[in-house]
Design an enzyme around this catalytic site. Sequence first.
Site, PDB file in Angstrom:
ATOM      1  N   ASP A   1       2.495 -11.672   9.202  1.00  0.00           N
ATOM      2  CA  ASP A   1       2.021 -11.228  10.508  1.00  0.00           C
ATOM      3  C   ASP A   1       2.079 -12.360  11.545  1.00  0.00           C
ATOM      4  O   ASP A   1       1.947 -13.533  11.196  1.00  0.00           O
ATOM      5  CB  ASP A   1       0.547 -10.780  10.420  1.00  0.00           C
ATOM      6  CG  ASP A   1       0.387  -9.433   9.721  1.00  0.00           C
ATOM      7  OD1 ASP A   1       1.375  -8.907   9.192  1.00  0.00           O
ATOM      8  OD2 ASP A   1      -0.746  -8.932   9.706  1.00  0.00           O
TER       9      ASP A   1
ATOM     10  N   HIS B   1       0.452 -14.942   6.847  1.00  0.00           N
ATOM     11  CA  HIS B   1       0.721 -15.148   8.270  1.00  0.00           C
ATOM     12  C   HIS B   1       1.767 -16.246   8.457  1.00  0.00           C
ATOM     13  O   HIS B   1       1.661 -17.310   7.843  1.00  0.00           O
ATOM     14  CB  HIS B   1      -0.565 -15.527   9.014  1.00  0.00           C
ATOM     15  CG  HIS B   1      -1.520 -14.385   9.155  1.00  0.00           C
ATOM     16  ND1 HIS B   1      -2.305 -13.936   8.105  1.00  0.00           N
ATOM     17  CD2 HIS B   1      -1.798 -13.574  10.210  1.00  0.00           C
ATOM     18  CE1 HIS B   1      -3.034 -12.903   8.523  1.00  0.00           C
ATOM     19  NE2 HIS B   1      -2.747 -12.666   9.784  1.00  0.00           N
TER      20      HIS B   1
HETATM   21 ZN   LIG Z   1      -1.951 -10.057  13.534  1.00  0.00          ZN
END
Ligand SMILES: [Zn+2]
Length: 207
Positions: free
Chosen positions: A22, A168
């Site tokens: 992400d 992430h």
């Molecule tokens: Zn996010």
Amino acid sequence: MKAASIFNEVKTADKLLAITFDDGPNPEWTPQFLRVFQQYGAKATFYVHGTNMEKYPDVAQRMDEEGHEFGNHSYSHPHMASLSKEEQTEELRRAEQIIVAVIGKRPSTFRPPYLEYNDDLLAVCEQFGYPVIHATNLDTRDWDMPGTEHIVNVTRAEVRAGSILLFHDGFGDRSQSLAAIQILVPELIEQGFKLVTISELLATETT
Ligand SMILES: [Zn+2]
């Protein structure tokens, strides 16, 4: 009102996993993650910000050229549940538009920022034809730098056929997420898992 389906994992007969990232693309960190996936011939799915696609189209194009998939993660990463349905639609539309402009392909799934959603958002996702993708290893909280060992151990406990794993590649210092991926990718391949994109995983879903 029809609502989109939410997936934490996919019921599959095959030994497949989807690793997802992400908040990129990020010019410092994303290429380092790409190197790991290239080394092992593995594929990932990137839930990108529309605003980062505008800033770093060259990084995004490289992700696409290396066979990775793009998912819609909204345009500006708001708390979607606090927006009107019209604003939610606009967030998804703008993100989709910039992804198509940069890589020439439409994203086929959505991951809500902060994994927050409401009935309106599920209806909007259904209109876009997006399944909503969560993950099984949320307790890693890798974005909060809890230590590489913690990220690796929490993820290991959630590894099974059909798992969707979240990390992430954007937002701050991603060194621990990267170190965890450098350990996990070869380990999972050694265990016989194939690391595929979210669309490939969803295509194997059994009922
Ligand atoms: Zn996010």
